[in-house]
Design a protein around this motif. Structure first.
Motif, mmCIF file in Angstrom:
data_model
loop_
_atom_site.group_PDB
_atom_site.id
_atom_site.type_symbol
_atom_site.label_atom_id
_atom_site.label_comp_id
_atom_site.label_asym_id
_atom_site.label_seq_id
_atom_site.Cartn_x
_atom_site.Cartn_y
_atom_site.Cartn_z
ATOM 1 N N GLN A 84 1.040 -1.431 0.004
ATOM 2 C CA GLN A 84 -0.088 0.038 0.112
ATOM 3 C C GLN A 84 0.788 1.058 0.021
ATOM 4 O O GLN A 84 0.371 2.316 -0.420
ATOM 5 C CB GLN A 84 -0.981 0.077 1.085
ATOM 6 C CG GLN A 84 -1.947 -1.190 1.177
ATOM 7 C CD GLN A 84 -2.610 -0.959 2.640
ATOM 8 O OE1 GLN A 84 -2.926 -0.030 3.145
ATOM 9 N NE2 GLN A 84 -3.175 -2.268 3.074
ATOM 10 N N TRP A 85 2.068 1.240 0.671
ATOM 11 C CA TRP A 85 2.934 2.393 0.736
ATOM 12 C C TRP A 85 4.140 2.284 0.701
ATOM 13 O O TRP A 85 4.727 1.036 1.551
ATOM 14 C CB TRP A 85 2.448 3.165 2.042
ATOM 15 C CG TRP A 85 3.311 4.063 2.631
ATOM 16 C CD1 TRP A 85 3.962 5.041 1.790
ATOM 17 C CD2 TRP A 85 3.794 4.159 3.935
ATOM 18 N NE1 TRP A 85 4.726 5.900 2.722
ATOM 19 C CE2 TRP A 85 4.784 5.483 3.925
ATOM 20 C CE3 TRP A 85 3.387 3.620 4.952
ATOM 21 C CZ2 TRP A 85 5.547 5.847 5.187
ATOM 22 C CZ3 TRP A 85 4.063 4.010 6.322
ATOM 23 C CH2 TRP A 85 5.146 5.029 6.249
ATOM 24 N N VAL A 86 5.051 2.858 0.272
ATOM 25 C CA VAL A 86 6.661 2.808 0.300
ATOM 26 C C VAL A 86 7.232 4.257 0.718
ATOM 27 O O VAL A 86 7.005 5.317 -0.101
ATOM 28 C CB VAL A 86 7.030 2.412 -1.241
ATOM 29 C CG1 VAL A 86 8.539 2.470 -1.113
ATOM 30 C CG2 VAL A 86 6.596 1.077 -1.731
ATOM 31 N N HIS A 87 8.138 4.077 1.553
ATOM 32 C CA HIS A 87 8.824 5.440 1.818
ATOM 33 C C HIS A 87 10.326 5.061 1.325
ATOM 34 O O HIS A 87 10.844 4.177 1.730
ATOM 35 C CB HIS A 87 8.658 5.696 3.355
ATOM 36 C CG HIS A 87 9.589 6.981 3.707
ATOM 37 N ND1 HIS A 87 8.569 8.157 3.666
ATOM 38 C CD2 HIS A 87 10.780 7.107 3.994
ATOM 39 C CE1 HIS A 87 9.647 8.960 4.189
ATOM 40 N NE2 HIS A 87 10.756 8.465 4.354
ATOM 41 N N ILE A 88 10.553 6.313 0.714
ATOM 42 C CA ILE A 88 12.054 6.181 0.153
ATOM 43 C C ILE A 88 12.984 7.140 0.634
ATOM 44 O O ILE A 88 12.460 7.983 1.197
ATOM 45 C CB ILE A 88 11.942 6.299 -1.533
ATOM 46 C CG1 ILE A 88 11.421 7.777 -1.750
ATOM 47 C CG2 ILE A 88 10.996 5.424 -2.199
ATOM 48 C CD1 ILE A 88 11.422 8.045 -3.371
ATOM 49 N N HIS A 89 14.341 6.805 0.676
ATOM 50 C CA HIS A 89 15.164 7.565 1.413
ATOM 51 C C HIS A 89 15.585 8.938 0.736
ATOM 52 O O HIS A 89 16.000 9.923 1.191
ATOM 53 C CB HIS A 89 16.542 6.820 1.489
ATOM 54 C CG HIS A 89 17.221 6.429 0.133
ATOM 55 N ND1 HIS A 89 18.015 7.403 -0.445
ATOM 56 C CD2 HIS A 89 17.195 5.321 -0.480
ATOM 57 C CE1 HIS A 89 18.692 6.658 -1.668
ATOM 58 N NE2 HIS A 89 18.024 5.600 -1.551
ATOM 59 N N SER A 90 15.206 8.804 -0.528
ATOM 60 C CA SER A 90 15.594 10.073 -1.596
ATOM 61 C C SER A 90 14.599 11.335 -1.371
ATOM 62 O O SER A 90 13.434 10.930 -1.133
ATOM 63 C CB SER A 90 16.002 9.760 -2.880
ATOM 64 O OG SER A 90 14.821 8.954 -3.756
#
Length: 335
Positions: A84-90
């Motif tokens: 459902q959700w992806v958090h990315i470092h950039s």
């Protein structure tokens, strides 16, 4: 749609990220059941609801050349039917995998602002290095040649009173503007909106007005996201509008410029110099003239690298996890 409060939350992340965040994730989720799904140990049929793409996942990969370990994580994301959700470092989300996931309805949140201070400092360092003729001085150093600039009739210009045009008004652009104003430069910002800036002393124009301000620019600094409006924005036509000898700083995305046009302008002297951290294709081809042009500083997309980034990115992820757990809108999502 978020999971029911009683359903276990399954979070895909790398083993190093899990080791560092396990306790803090448990604190955020409280009594809610959850499982950390390690990318390195994912079994066939395992699924997950959320994912955290930490810096160690992308590693040395670029969006143009993806190494096997990164590709494996991307493939897991593609196969996550419950994702459902992806958090990315950039701060940027222009890698193709994120566009694919968004097309599926997966929310993508970024770490906007986490490295803004570092990128702005690096952009300033590049500008100062060009302004103080460091490429020329370092070439003389390598040649063991004593070559004072004043003696050669090439005294650098005072920065105070010069004009810097910054494209982009996100966290990075704002910090660059603050630094340059302290040095006495006039700052003009081009962005999608021409609404006045709250910062005193910053002139604001719409992106469509960029051609009108370039003839007054001693410095053109790119700190904007890659969008349909900014892709190939700086081409031969735009570069020709700059005063001869103006300099370019790009800490945005390589595709914001037409690289061949930048090279031609540097070779002709229309551009007096450039600090470039990003390129149309990364890694930059070893045959590119940019490596050896005497008025160019090249760095390998590392303007934002710093030992404090991991902590700041983790804090943004955990803050968004708390919002997700509470059913609140996420911050820094990609539209």
């Amino acid at each position: 749609m978020t999971l029911a409060a009683s359903a276990p939350v399954r979070i895909l992340l790398s083993a190093p990220a899990a080791a560092g965040l396990k306790g803090r994730i448990a604190q955020v989720l409280g009594e809610r059941p959850h499982a950390l799904v390690l990318a390195e140990k994912l079994a066939p049929g395992d699924d997950f609801d959320l994912a955290f793409v930490s810096r160690d996942v992308t590693g040395q990969s670029t969006k143009h050349e993806v190494l096997p370990a990164t590709q494996n994580f991307y493939d897991l994301l593609r196969g996550g039917t419950g994702l459902q959700w992806v958090h990315i470092h950039s701060a940027g989300a222009d890698r193709p995998i994120y566009s694919e996931l968004r097309a599926r309805g997966v929310q993508i949140s970024t770490s906007s602002g986490a490295n803004a201070e570092v990128v702005a400092q690096t952009a300033l360092a590049g500008l100062l290095a060009l302004a103080r003729r460091f490429p020329q001085l370092m070439a003389a150093q390598q040649a063991r040649r004593w070559a004072p600039l004043v003696r050669e009739g090439q005294a650098p210009r005072d920065l105070a009173g010069q004009t810097a045009v910054i494209v982009g008004w996100g966290p990075i652009g704002r910090r660059i503007a603050a630094f340059l104003r302290l040095l006495g430069l006039r700052v003009v910002v081009a962005r999608h909106s021409s609404a006045p800036a709250p910062e005193e002393g910053v002139e604001m124009v719409g992106l469509a007005q960029l051609p009108a301000v370039l003839p007054h620019a001693d410095w053109l600094l790119l700190a904007c996201p890659l969008t349909p409006q900014t892709r190939a924005l700086v081409d031969a036509r735009m570069l020709a509008l700059l005063p001869a000898g103006a300099c370019l700083v790009n800490v945005a995305r390589g595709e914001v410029v037409v690289e061949a046009d930048v090279i031609a302008a540097l070779q002709s002297g229309q551009l007096g110099g450039a600090y470039l951290d990003v390129f149309e294709h990364e890694p930059l081809d070893s045959a590119s003239p940019l490596w050896s042009l005497p008025n160019v500083i090249v760095t390998p997309h590392s303007a934002g690298h710093s030992d404090g980034n991991q902590q700041r990115v983790s804090a943004l992820f955990l803050a968004n996890l708390a919002r997700w757990h509470a059913g609140q809108p996420l911050q820094y999502t990609v539209a």
